[in-house]
Design a protein around this motif. Structure first.
Motif, PDB file in Angstrom:
ATOM      1  N   PRO A  39       9.251   3.605  12.679  1.00 56.48           N
ATOM      2  CA  PRO A  39       7.886   3.745  13.208  1.00 56.48           C
ATOM      3  C   PRO A  39       6.995   4.615  12.322  1.00 56.48           C
ATOM      4  CG  PRO A  39       9.466   3.926  14.994  1.00 56.48           C
ATOM      5  CD  PRO A  39      10.271   3.893  13.719  1.00 56.48           C
ATOM      6  N   SER A  40       7.533   5.688  11.765  1.00 52.59           N
ATOM      7  CA  SER A  40       6.723   6.569  10.920  1.00 52.59           C
ATOM      8  C   SER A  40       6.329   5.866   9.618  1.00 52.59           C
ATOM      9  CB  SER A  40       7.476   7.860  10.604  1.00 52.59           C
ATOM     10  OG  SER A  40       8.593   7.605   9.781  1.00 52.59           O
ATOM     11  N   GLN A  41       7.248   5.040   9.085  1.00 52.36           N
ATOM     12  CA  GLN A  41       6.934   4.309   7.856  1.00 52.36           C
ATOM     13  C   GLN A  41       5.876   3.242   8.104  1.00 52.36           C
ATOM     14  OE1 GLN A  41      10.999   3.158   6.916  1.00 52.36           O
ATOM     15  NE2 GLN A  41      11.011   4.540   5.125  1.00 52.36           N
ATOM     16  N   LYS A  42       5.980   2.583   9.255  1.00 49.77           N
ATOM     17  CA  LYS A  42       4.983   1.564   9.584  1.00 49.77           C
ATOM     18  C   LYS A  42       3.606   2.213   9.769  1.00 49.77           C
ATOM     19  CE  LYS A  42       4.062  -2.443  12.485  1.00 49.77           C
ATOM     20  NZ  LYS A  42       4.494  -3.274  13.632  1.00 49.77           N
ATOM     21  N   TYR A  43       3.598   3.400  10.395  1.00 48.81           N
ATOM     22  CA  TYR A  43       2.334   4.137  10.553  1.00 48.81           C
ATOM     23  C   TYR A  43       1.721   4.423   9.188  1.00 48.81           C
ATOM     24  CZ  TYR A  43      -0.645   8.271  11.186  1.00 48.81           C
ATOM     25  OH  TYR A  43      -1.677   9.170  11.135  1.00 48.81           O
ATOM     26  N   GLN A  44       2.539   4.886   8.272  1.00 51.22           N
ATOM     27  CA  GLN A  44       2.027   5.199   6.933  1.00 51.22           C
ATOM     28  C   GLN A  44       1.491   3.951   6.236  1.00 51.22           C
ATOM     29  OE1 GLN A  44       4.593   8.098   4.588  1.00 51.22           O
ATOM     30  NE2 GLN A  44       5.915   7.733   6.361  1.00 51.22           N
ATOM     31  N   LEU A  45       2.210   2.847   6.330  1.00 56.59           N
ATOM     32  CA  LEU A  45       1.775   1.612   5.684  1.00 56.59           C
ATOM     33  C   LEU A  45       0.420   1.146   6.232  1.00 56.59           C
ATOM     34  CD1 LEU A  45       5.127  -0.396   5.492  1.00 56.59           C
ATOM     35  CD2 LEU A  45       3.823   0.545   3.568  1.00 56.59           C
ATOM     36  N   LEU A  46       0.263   1.255   7.560  1.00 55.90           N
ATOM     37  CA  LEU A  46      -0.999   0.855   8.184  1.00 55.90           C
ATOM     38  C   LEU A  46      -2.156   1.728   7.694  1.00 55.90           C
ATOM     39  CD1 LEU A  46       0.257   0.166  11.815  1.00 55.90           C
ATOM     40  CD2 LEU A  46      -0.900  -1.505  10.336  1.00 55.90           C
ATOM     41  N   VAL A  47      -1.909   3.034   7.583  1.00 54.14           N
ATOM     42  CA  VAL A  47      -2.970   3.945   7.132  1.00 54.14           C
ATOM     43  C   VAL A  47      -3.331   3.666   5.679  1.00 54.14           C
ATOM     44  CG1 VAL A  47      -3.563   6.359   6.650  1.00 54.14           C
ATOM     45  CG2 VAL A  47      -2.397   5.760   8.780  1.00 54.14           C
ATOM     46  N   TYR A  48      -2.328   3.527   4.820  1.00 52.65           N
ATOM     47  CA  TYR A  48      -2.604   3.289   3.400  1.00 52.65           C
ATOM     48  C   TYR A  48      -3.285   1.940   3.192  1.00 52.65           C
ATOM     49  CZ  TYR A  48       0.523   7.263   2.724  1.00 52.65           C
ATOM     50  OH  TYR A  48       1.103   8.512   2.781  1.00 52.65           O
ATOM     51  N   HIS A  49      -2.875   0.942   3.981  1.00 48.22           N
ATOM     52  CA  HIS A  49      -3.518  -0.363   3.882  1.00 48.22           C
ATOM     53  C   HIS A  49      -4.984  -0.275   4.345  1.00 48.22           C
ATOM     54  CE1 HIS A  49      -3.534  -4.685   3.431  1.00 48.22           C
ATOM     55  NE2 HIS A  49      -4.054  -4.833   4.644  1.00 48.22           N
ATOM     56  N   ALA A  50      -5.222   0.453   5.431  1.00 47.50           N
ATOM     57  CA  ALA A  50      -6.591   0.640   5.933  1.00 47.50           C
ATOM     58  C   ALA A  50      -7.445   1.389   4.917  1.00 47.50           C
ATOM     59  CB  ALA A  50      -6.562   1.392   7.262  1.00 47.50           C
ATOM     60  N   ASP A  51      -6.848   2.402   4.276  1.00 45.06           N
ATOM     61  CA  ASP A  51      -7.583   3.155   3.245  1.00 45.06           C
ATOM     62  C   ASP A  51      -8.022   2.248   2.100  1.00 45.06           C
ATOM     63  OD1 ASP A  51      -7.349   5.523   4.636  1.00 45.06           O
ATOM     64  OD2 ASP A  51      -5.689   6.310   3.426  1.00 45.06           O
ATOM     65  N   SER A  52      -7.157   1.325   1.715  1.00 40.81           N
ATOM     66  CA  SER A  52      -7.503   0.411   0.618  1.00 40.81           C
ATOM     67  C   SER A  52      -8.618  -0.545   1.037  1.00 40.81           C
ATOM     68  CB  SER A  52      -6.268  -0.374   0.159  1.00 40.81           C
ATOM     69  OG  SER A  52      -5.809  -1.244   1.176  1.00 40.81           O
ATOM     70  N   LEU A  53      -8.610  -0.944   2.297  1.00 39.45           N
ATOM     71  CA  LEU A  53      -9.687  -1.791   2.818  1.00 39.45           C
ATOM     72  C   LEU A  53     -10.998  -1.015   2.856  1.00 39.45           C
ATOM     73  CD1 LEU A  53      -7.770  -3.478   5.777  1.00 39.45           C
ATOM     74  CD2 LEU A  53      -8.526  -4.612   3.678  1.00 39.45           C
ATOM     75  N   PHE A  54     -10.911   0.247   3.241  1.00 41.78           N
ATOM     76  CA  PHE A  54     -12.097   1.109   3.259  1.00 41.78           C
ATOM     77  C   PHE A  54     -12.687   1.221   1.854  1.00 41.78           C
ATOM     78  CE2 PHE A  54     -14.198   5.194   2.776  1.00 41.78           C
ATOM     79  CZ  PHE A  54     -15.004   5.273   3.905  1.00 41.78           C
ATOM     80  N   HIS A  55     -11.817   1.387   0.872  1.00 36.97           N
ATOM     81  CA  HIS A  55     -12.273   1.491  -0.512  1.00 36.97           C
ATOM     82  C   HIS A  55     -12.960   0.210  -0.962  1.00 36.97           C
ATOM     83  CE1 HIS A  55     -11.843   1.411  -4.946  1.00 36.97           C
ATOM     84  NE2 HIS A  55     -12.139   2.699  -4.834  1.00 36.97           N
ATOM     85  N   ASP A  56     -12.512  -0.939  -0.442  1.00 32.31           N
ATOM     86  CA  ASP A  56     -13.115  -2.232  -0.783  1.00 32.31           C
ATOM     87  C   ASP A  56     -14.323  -2.551   0.100  1.00 32.31           C
ATOM     88  OD1 ASP A  56     -11.340  -2.679  -2.825  1.00 32.31           O
ATOM     89  OD2 ASP A  56      -9.983  -3.943  -1.658  1.00 32.31           O
TER      90      ASP A  56
END
Length: 466
Positions: A39-56
């Motif tokens: 669960p903690s790894q999935k949380y991190q993946l979601l945040v990092y993926h969202a951050d990349s979308l924010f950057h785009d």
């Protein structure tokens, strides 16, 4: 090192496109096999993926992923321990350094503001307990509250920013714009002024901008001039820009243009205030200079309102009102708080005969800049264009009482009085007072000439005595 740690390292290195591709694939794998990541790894993946979308700049998609991340974090907090991943190495202490939930909410609020969903941005930040709010969260909240008209909450948030960061000058300006006394604001910075050398100018700076926000242009100009003359602050672009804006508000267009020119010579990439500068040049008939200024600003950035306003001024004074309307609307789309863009669009609408729509824009400009006379002038021109002389008179009297009896307000009131034969004698008195204060005030001179021509026409129309 686990694959999630590789994603984290790429995110920290600013490799956003790489993060987006890899995290997207890993999230699909997780969806097909829920046991693959903890669960903690999935949380991190979601945040990092969202951050990349924010950057785009894919803000809606980013909000969606941030929301999923917060839901995952909520579920994670309910578990007493983290499940080990089956497809990766055992979780290390480093992998437990999870992205901050507070930071995720801040990023969500940024997305909402970019999507112009201010209510949602306020709601997400309001959900953060006061003690956990960082200075940047309080600053964003203060600005959002101010924009929403929640002045008391805005003042509280600005004060909290200053409590944590007493040299946050934009927060100081925010408080002054909300009518907090300069002395009260200065008291919040006194300790840091006294403890750090070469900061004695700050109390004078606060005093100057207190005058700015109370509409006392003369004292604001004198105080900023005293700052600008000090050797350590000489040729400061921000101070020169403020002086230019103040001279403009005071109706001294010549000195305003001079200060704007000095500022852009010091900083050829300057954007702030160039919309007013372009407007002044256009009013002077220097359309070639306006066109060159617009081209230069577009080369610097087309994501600011200023270049669009400058080009709009060129179109307006070339009598291409439809084009000016489009450019003004584009500027407002980029910055809904751009007073000059609202004035440009309002003037274009008025000249196209769409007076009621123009009135809406001038009223919004007044809300944003209650000390700027040109906002009231635009609204009063609309009232006069629609023969609403009573509304124009009420507004002109309110401006006279609010901003004080100076050459500009006297002339504005006289302009309305000129429209009614009953009050034309009063107009003469008002214009005489204005010209006594400022004999070189062009608008007053023009209106006095207009009045005298009316008197002369009236006398010539009288029957000759037998």
């Amino acid at each position: 090192m686990s694959v999630v740690e590789h994603v984290r390292e790429m995110a920290a290195a600013g490799l956003h496109s790489n993060v987006r591709l890899l995290s997207g694939l890993l999230l699909t794998m997780s969806g097909n096999n829920p046991e693959l990541f903890s669960p903690s790894q999935k949380y991190q993946l979601l945040v990092y993926h969202a951050d990349s979308l924010f950057h785009d700049k894919e803000y809606r998609n980013a909000v969606s992923k941030y929301t999923m991340a917060l839901q995952q974090k909520k579920a994670l907090s309910k578990t007493s321990k983290v499940r080990p991943s089956t497809g990766n190495a055992a979780a290390t202490p480093q992998s437990q350094c999870l992205p901050s939930e507070i930071e995720v909410k801040y990023k969500m609020a940024e997305c909402y503001t970019m999507l112009k969903q201010d209510k949602d941005a306020i709601a997400i930040l309001d959900g953060i307990p006061s003690r956990q709010r960082t200075p940047k969260i309080n600053m964003m909240l203060a600005n959002l509250y101010k924009k929403a008209g929640q002045e008391r909450s805005s003042v509280t948030s600005y004060k909290e920013v200053l409590r944590q960061c007493p040299l946050a000058l934009d927060a100081i300006l925010g408080l002054l714009s909300l009518s907090v006394k300069g002395a009260e604001v200065a008291s919040m910075t006194m300790n840091v002024i006294q403890s750090i050398p070469n900061l004695d100018w700050l109390s004078v700076w606060i005093k100057a901008y207190a005058f700015v926000h109370t509409g006392d242009n003369t004292r604001a100009i004198n105080t900023i001039c005293s700052l600008e003359k000090k050797s350590l602050l000489r040729d400061n672009v921000d101070l020169l820009g403020s002086l230019a804006d103040l001279y403009f508000r005071a109706g001294d267009n010549k000195n305003s243009i001079l200060k704007f020119e000095q500022a852009q010579m010091l900083d050829p990439y300057l954007i702030k205030g160039m919309d007013v500068y372009g407007y002044l040049l256009a009013r002077d008939g220097r359309l070639e200079d306006v066109e060159n200024l617009g081209c230069r600003l577009f080369n610097i950035s087309d994501q600011h309102a200023e270049p669009w306003v400058v080009s709009g001024c060129h179109s307006f004074y070339s009598k291409r009102y439809s084009r000016a309307l489009y450019l003004g609307a584009k500027a407002i789309q980029l910055n809904s708080n751009s007073v000059q863009a609202l004035l440009l669009k309002g003037a274009a609408l008025r000249n196209m005969g769409r007076v009621q729509e123009a009135i809406i824009h001038f009223r919004e400009a007044i809300r944003l800049a209650p000390c700027r006379l040109d906002c009231y002038e635009g609204l009063i021109d609309c009232y006069l264009a629609s023969n609403s002389i009573r509304e124009a008179m009420v507004m002109a009297n309110n401006v006279y009482k609010t901003l004080g009896a100076n050459a500009q307000t006297l002339t504005l009131l006289a302009t309305v009085c000129l429209e009614d034969p009953v009050t034309q004698e009063k107009a003469k008195t008002l214009l005489d007072k204005a010209l006594t204060q400022r004999p070189d005030y062009i608008k007053a001179v023009v209106k006095k000439a207009e009045l005298l021509s009316k008197f002369l026409f009236f006398e010539m129309s009288l029957p000759c005595p037998v």
